[in-house]
Design an enzyme around this catalytic site. Sequence first.
Site, short mmCIF file in Angstrom:
data_model
loop_
_atom_site.label_atom_id
_atom_site.label_comp_id
_atom_site.label_asym_id
_atom_site.label_seq_id
_atom_site.Cartn_x
_atom_site.Cartn_y
_atom_site.Cartn_z
N TYR A 1 -14.97 -10.06 1.41
CA TYR A 1 -13.92 -9.06 1.66
C TYR A 1 -13.63 -8.34 0.34
CZ TYR A 1 -9.76 -7.34 4.16
OH TYR A 1 -8.82 -6.57 4.80
N ARG A 24 0.82 -1.21 0.00
CA ARG A 24 0.00 0.00 0.00
C ARG A 24 0.85 1.26 0.00
NH1 ARG A 24 -5.21 0.41 3.58
NH2 ARG A 24 -3.71 0.95 5.20
#
Length: 578
Positions: free
Chosen positions: A486, A430
């Site tokens: 998810y 990320r």
Amino acid sequence: MSKPYKGFRPDWQETRAPEGSYRSILKWGDPDAFKVPKESLYKMMKEFFGMTDDDFKTPREMGYEPVEFDAPIQLTDADLQAFAAIVGGDNVKTDCYSRLSVAYGKTMYDLLRLRKHIVENVPDAVLYPSDAVEIEQIVAYCDAHKIPVYVYGGGSSVTRGVECMKGGISLDMRKNFNKVIRFNEINQTITVQAGMSGPDLEKTLNNAPELFGASRRYTCGHFPQSFEYSSVGGWTVTRGAGQNSTYYGKIEHIVLGQEYVTPRGKIVTDDYAAKATGPDVNQIMMGSEGAYGILTHVTLKVFRYMPENHFKFSYMFHTWEDAQAAAREIMQAEIGYPSVFRLSDPEETDIMMRLYGIDDIPLAGNLLKLKGFEPMKRCLFLGFTDGERAFCRNIKRKVAAICRKYKAMYLTGIPVSAWEKGRFTDPYLRDSMQDFGIMTDTLECTVNWDNMAKVHETVRAYCKSRPQTICMTHMSHAYPQGANLYFIFIAKMTELDDFISYHRGILDHIQKSGAAISHHHGIGKMFAPWLEGFIGSNQLEIFKVLKQHFDPNNIMNPGGTIAVDLPEEEKRFIRPKW
């Protein structure tokens, strides 16, 4: 360093962030650990987002600047002296860096604010308690002086659970509050302070013979993706789940007993395996997210550590529909449950194939095409077992039979090993991608088998309504009655307003589709506007009554946590009372 690129390689940041910088707070995990996209993933991002190498030449909003902000401390000198008398002067911090380091979690909203040097909702002081007696004294003092109290465990919250909306103090549990209280091999339990980290807990149990003279090694069985940087207390107060939960259960199935310090005094639950003594206070306290009191001690079940019985398997299904049907049959067949149970939808499957290099293996890639497993239709299923050897062998054999029934192709355990290798390190990606304006975040929900298709379709349709947005979905944490879905979204996004609007829209559509708005991330302050719409007004009133009982002065994690003090105008999708 990552594997060399054959072509242009972006200037991925793989050096330790400067001490005292914003980046040292926003960065995931180990300050000296990094993970950058493989070249195939980098090429895919360029293609999908319409970017070129030029877009990856200059990283932006790196956060290398030193932490500086102007937020006057509201506590008095007398307050600070009182806290120092309780925990010691070295365990009270009021400098800017210490205050900001416990103010935010790890949702993209937090990371964007840190990159932009937006500082809000910081505590006036950070305290590092060592034992429950100190916490009792802190809470008593704060209640008498109406000082808000927040708690910081591992810092991996993605719901703004730790954010100090009203100032006050934050108790950072990492430094001193991380000890084993007792180990009981006869009952197969361990009691620890709430600040103990996942790795420390697991290392302790794995080394039980050396540490406690135990007859064997043990495991807790709880391995969330945030495992390396989350705490036992954080798992408990948010009702978290580990990636092996299909076998071991969520944390509320593993926790046997708890101790809390509240403004009304201590709450100590027993650790019996089962009882019929009225509503279970143990379960009432779990999920309270610090709104009722501070969790100090947790008693957990432990399990035999038998990693040699991880029998890995992976299958490729032709369609999402076949994959869902097979997953439901596995969970309802009463054959026992796999430990890891992860089923990716078509979009996630195609990205995982690139991430794990399966398509690059000539035999595997060609055979999949030959067998009719088409890109953006095929679905990858990964799993492995835990437990006694014969039990595990039987599960693997039965899972194979069910997958064959749905004409799935066996891919061996190699993809599972690739997933295992990155199961705790993927969050590092990320930071690398956000350096170049590519944002990734997650939302998850609980579905039943009969509304799974509707939820998946509804939420994905909204996620994909934003141009050039990736929406990967996988099923995990499965049950005979349903599973967790998810959602992982990846987009070119750098502005807070853009993120807030998109994130709220996803939550709107999760709720609109009839799913539970959280399976294991918790509620915090970020999801609170949707809570009443899911549980109903009568149930929320129960939460509020409990809040009033435990914390009549509203000093415990105030500012919207689990919606107990959320302003009416911030609520969304209110259902009428019934």
